[in-house]
Design a protein around this motif. Structure first.
Motif, PDB file in Angstrom:
ATOM      1  N   ILE A 253      44.901  38.081  35.160  1.00  5.21           N
ATOM      2  CA  ILE A 253      45.803  38.151  36.316  1.00  5.21           C
ATOM      3  C   ILE A 253      47.229  38.431  35.858  1.00  5.21           C
ATOM      4  N   GLU A 254      47.681  37.687  34.856  1.00  8.14           N
ATOM      5  CA  GLU A 254      49.070  37.768  34.406  1.00  8.14           C
ATOM      6  C   GLU A 254      49.417  39.183  33.949  1.00  8.14           C
ATOM      7  N   GLY A 255      50.472  39.730  34.539  1.00  7.55           N
ATOM      8  CA  GLY A 255      50.932  41.056  34.168  1.00  7.55           C
ATOM      9  C   GLY A 255      50.146  42.191  34.788  1.00  7.55           C
ATOM     10  N   ARG A 256      49.128  41.866  35.575  1.00  5.10           N
ATOM     11  CA  ARG A 256      48.292  42.913  36.164  1.00  5.10           C
ATOM     12  C   ARG A 256      48.302  42.905  37.691  1.00  5.10           C
ATOM     13  N   SER A 257      48.944  41.930  38.283  1.00  7.10           N
ATOM     14  CA  SER A 257      48.985  41.863  39.744  1.00  7.10           C
ATOM     15  C   SER A 257      50.134  42.708  40.281  1.00  7.10           C
ATOM     16  N   PHE A 258      50.059  43.005  41.579  1.00  5.73           N
ATOM     17  CA  PHE A 258      51.027  43.904  42.213  1.00  5.73           C
ATOM     18  C   PHE A 258      52.431  43.308  42.213  1.00  5.73           C
ATOM     19  N   CYS A 259      52.510  41.978  42.356  1.00  4.19           N
ATOM     20  CA  CYS A 259      53.817  41.313  42.325  1.00  4.19           C
ATOM     21  C   CYS A 259      53.696  40.065  41.471  1.00  4.19           C
ATOM     22  N   ALA A 260      54.710  39.239  41.474  1.00  9.09           N
ATOM     23  CA  ALA A 260      54.765  38.084  40.569  1.00  9.09           C
ATOM     24  C   ALA A 260      53.926  36.905  41.036  1.00  9.09           C
ATOM     25  N   LEU A 261      53.282  36.980  42.206  1.00 13.69           N
ATOM     26  CA  LEU A 261      52.488  35.842  42.654  1.00 13.69           C
ATOM     27  C   LEU A 261      51.325  35.590  41.692  1.00 13.69           C
ATOM     28  N   GLY A 262      50.725  36.652  41.191  1.00 13.47           N
ATOM     29  CA  GLY A 262      49.644  36.486  40.231  1.00 13.47           C
ATOM     30  C   GLY A 262      50.109  35.778  38.969  1.00 13.47           C
ATOM     31  N   ASP A 263      51.275  36.162  38.471  1.00 16.19           N
ATOM     32  CA  ASP A 263      51.848  35.489  37.302  1.00 16.19           C
ATOM     33  C   ASP A 263      52.114  34.018  37.606  1.00 16.19           C
ATOM     34  N   ALA A 264      52.591  33.756  38.827  1.00 16.81           N
ATOM     35  CA  ALA A 264      52.905  32.380  39.224  1.00 16.81           C
ATOM     36  C   ALA A 264      51.667  31.496  39.187  1.00 16.81           C
ATOM     37  N   ALA A 265      50.504  32.063  39.498  1.00 19.26           N
ATOM     38  CA  ALA A 265      49.267  31.292  39.470  1.00 19.26           C
ATOM     39  C   ALA A 265      48.747  31.101  38.052  1.00 19.26           C
ATOM     40  N   ALA A 266      48.989  32.091  37.194  1.00 24.48           N
ATOM     41  CA  ALA A 266      48.406  32.063  35.848  1.00 24.48           C
ATOM     42  C   ALA A 266      49.195  31.214  34.861  1.00 24.48           C
ATOM     43  N   THR A 267      50.521  31.285  34.902  1.00 23.19           N
ATOM     44  CA  THR A 267      51.327  30.649  33.854  1.00 23.19           C
ATOM     45  C   THR A 267      51.224  29.121  33.815  1.00 23.19           C
ATOM     46  N   PRO A 268      51.157  28.409  34.962  1.00 21.85           N
ATOM     47  CA  PRO A 268      51.004  26.946  34.858  1.00 21.85           C
ATOM     48  C   PRO A 268      49.686  26.562  34.191  1.00 21.85           C
ATOM     49  N   ILE A 269      48.642  27.315  34.471  1.00 17.83           N
ATOM     50  CA  ILE A 269      47.330  27.017  33.892  1.00 17.83           C
ATOM     51  C   ILE A 269      47.349  27.223  32.385  1.00 17.83           C
ATOM     52  N   LYS A 270      47.898  28.339  31.954  1.00 21.76           N
ATOM     53  CA  LYS A 270      47.918  28.640  30.520  1.00 21.76           C
ATOM     54  C   LYS A 270      48.754  27.618  29.756  1.00 21.76           C
ATOM     55  N   SER A 271      49.894  27.239  30.335  1.00 25.11           N
ATOM     56  CA  SER A 271      50.748  26.271  29.639  1.00 25.11           C
ATOM     57  C   SER A 271      50.135  24.874  29.655  1.00 25.11           C
ATOM     58  N   ALA A 272      49.466  24.516  30.751  1.00 17.71           N
ATOM     59  CA  ALA A 272      48.834  23.198  30.835  1.00 17.71           C
ATOM     60  C   ALA A 272      47.722  23.062  29.803  1.00 17.71           C
ATOM     61  N   ILE A 273      46.937  24.116  29.629  1.00 18.94           N
ATOM     62  CA  ILE A 273      45.873  24.075  28.617  1.00 18.94           C
ATOM     63  C   ILE A 273      46.463  24.050  27.214  1.00 18.94           C
ATOM     64  N   LYS A 274      47.589  24.733  27.036  1.00 21.11           N
ATOM     65  CA  LYS A 274      48.263  24.738  25.735  1.00 21.11           C
ATOM     66  C   LYS A 274      48.619  23.316  25.291  1.00 21.11           C
ATOM     67  N   TYR A 275      49.132  22.521  26.212  1.00 19.26           N
ATOM     68  CA  TYR A 275      49.602  21.180  25.857  1.00 19.26           C
ATOM     69  C   TYR A 275      48.563  20.078  26.104  1.00 19.26           C
ATOM     70  N   PHE A 276      47.618  20.322  27.016  1.00 18.29           N
ATOM     71  CA  PHE A 276      46.691  19.244  27.392  1.00 18.29           C
ATOM     72  C   PHE A 276      45.250  19.747  27.452  1.00 18.29           C
ATOM     73  N   ARG A 277      44.861  20.537  26.474  1.00 15.86           N
ATOM     74  CA  ARG A 277      43.504  21.097  26.482  1.00 15.86           C
ATOM     75  C   ARG A 277      42.433  20.000  26.525  1.00 15.86           C
ATOM     76  N   GLU A 278      42.660  18.923  25.798  1.00 15.44           N
ATOM     77  CA  GLU A 278      41.668  17.851  25.748  1.00 15.44           C
ATOM     78  C   GLU A 278      41.397  17.289  27.140  1.00 15.44           C
ATOM     79  N   GLU A 279      42.439  17.211  27.951  1.00 14.85           N
ATOM     80  CA  GLU A 279      42.266  16.678  29.300  1.00 14.85           C
ATOM     81  C   GLU A 279      41.408  17.604  30.153  1.00 14.85           C
ATOM     82  N   PHE A 280      41.561  18.904  29.965  1.00 14.03           N
ATOM     83  CA  PHE A 280      40.717  19.860  30.682  1.00 14.03           C
ATOM     84  C   PHE A 280      39.266  19.745  30.197  1.00 14.03           C
ATOM     85  N   GLU A 281      39.089  19.563  28.899  1.00 21.02           N
ATOM     86  CA  GLU A 281      37.739  19.450  28.343  1.00 21.02           C
ATOM     87  C   GLU A 281      37.038  18.183  28.830  1.00 21.02           C
TER      88      GLU A 281
END
Length: 434
Positions: A382-410
């Motif tokens: 999604i990130e960088g491929r959507s027509f406007c920044a809404l797609g980026d807005a949805a993707a970036t919190p998820i990517k950063s959350a997994i970066k810092y708290f992957r164990e919690e997602f697992e």
């Protein structure tokens, strides 16, 4: 830096602060009376020299944006104020318009004169009817005082200001979707180029700016460029409203020079609620990558927050303590973005749907072994491929959350979030249960 800078918020606590009479008692419209007798080019250059950057998210230099308008061709040009404040956690423009709408109206007048516009629009969220009425009253008061309308202050300059209430769509915070909505069409982003400066509202040259950006213009004109540049950092000049919400002792608006640190803002807000510790926070609303306790001393300017891996954006600082499930929090944000997707482009329309499904599984403790990596894969597509920044807005919190708290997602593969982080612990505040 430990002091605040009450400038836009200076008279918020004054009696009937929203009225023309109160605003006029505090140098209100002095800048407009000065500006209307100034060469418009000088006004544009002053805002460029001030270093004022857009306060709506991207941080683009405001004066430079004005200068992109093509030379006058005899046709109309427009100013559109983006007051469609929709970002979860962002709550600065609505209080500004509610407490002191005339600061915005004065900024609209000065900006319109500077860019050669005779008709300005304020596009407001339709849900905030009380703010809509207050803006309408402020426009009426300014007109009755001879500061709007025809032959303003005997100069021959005319300006109409239209306050338009939208229908409550997050996508209309995107400037071209806002313009389509303002023209009576479905609010969806346009293909760029052409950019609004060339073909915006009604296919005419248009400047689109945030509420706080425009409201900051009168003080620059009144107090001078040097006054404004004395605040902030080398590349992020001036002051701004920081909205602190969540698990802090005193949530609210804190107006301070750019360059204050998150730790200093948190101290001013009374710190994390008693008996708890910081877990993660957003520097600019839910669409910005999250940061953690290791980022307490990040300087709150565009460059420093960017270097830390996030974005300053609207300075909507949401603070969460250790009782909060990152998975649950990100899942709620994703529900919002999936609901607000306009559906125009496939990556955002389909991607946010699948992100929502995967996060709901993980939150319920019914995830699969591959779900965390699948989240990253879908977000990356999604990130960088959507027509406007809404797609980026949805993707970036998820990517950063997994970066810092992957164990919690697992952990969502086998244990529900409400068992790992009981609702009661999250809701309890100062000994009471919400």
């Amino acid at each position: 830096m430990t002091t605040l800078a009450p400038i836009l918020s200076d008279i918020w606590d004054a009696p009937r602060s929203w009225t023309y009479a109160t605003y006029a008692e505090h140098q209100g419209y002095d800048a407009w009376r000065k500006a209307i007798h100034t060469d418009p080019t000088e006004l544009v250059n002053a805002v460029k020299d001030s270093g004022l950057r857009g306060r709506g998210g991207a941080g683009f230099p405001t004066g430079l944006k004005w200068s992109f308008l093509p030379p006058p061709d005899g046709g109309p040009r427009y100013l559109v104020v983006n007051a469609d404040e929709s970002e979860p956690g962002t709550c600065k423009d609505i209080p500004l318009m509610l407490a002191n709408p005339h600061s915005l109206i004065e900024g609209v007048a000065i900006t319109s004169f500077a860019i050669g516009s005779n008709h300005a629009f304020i596009y407001l969220r339709g849900e905030v009817v009380h703010v809509y009425r207050r803006l309408l009253a402020a426009v009426r008061e300014a007109r009755e005082a001879g500061l709007l309308g025809t032959n303003i202050l005997g100069t021959g300059y005319d300006l109409e200001v239209t306050v338009h209430a939208g229908a409550g769509a997050y996508i209309c915070g995107e400037e071209t979707a806002l313009l389509d909505s303002l023209e009576g069409r479905r609010g969806q982003p346009r293909l760029k180029p052409p950019f609004p400066a060339v073909a915006g509202l009604y296919a005419r040259p248009t400047v689109v700016n945030n509420v706080e950006s425009i409201a900051s213009v009168p003080t620059i004109v009144r107090n001078g460029v040097d006054w404004f540049t004395s605040m902030g950092t080398e590349k992020s000049k001036g002051h701004g409203l920081f909205s602190l919400s969540g698990h802090v002792a005193r949530p609210g608006q804190y107006e301070a020079p750019l360059g204050i640190t998150f730790r200093e803002l948190l101290d001013m807000a009374g710190g994390i609620r008693d008996g708890h510790s910081l877990k993660f926070w957003t520097p600019g609303g839910s669409s910005t990558p999250i940061l953690t306790a290791e980022h307490m001393d990040v300087v709150m300017d565009y460059e420093s927050v960017g270097a830390a891996g996030s974005m300053l954006a609207t300075r909507a600082i949401q603070v969460f303590d250790e009782t909060t499930s990152v998975v649950r929090c990100v899942s709620r944000w994703t529900d919002f973005y999936q609901h607000e997707s306009c559906g125009k482009c496939t990556p955002c329309r389909e991607g946010t749907f699948w992100l929502k499904q995967i996060l709901h599984r993980l939150e319920a403790g019914k995830g699969t072994e591959s779900d965390v990596d699948l989240l990253l894969d879908v977000a990356g597509n999604i990130e960088g491929r959507s027509f406007c920044a809404l797609g980026d807005a949805a993707a970036t919190p998820i990517k950063s959350a997994i970066k810092y708290f992957r164990e919690e997602f697992e952990q969502g593969i086998h244990t529900p979030a409400w068992e790992l982080f009981p609702y009661e612990a999250n809701a309890a505040f100062s000994g009471a249960t919400a």
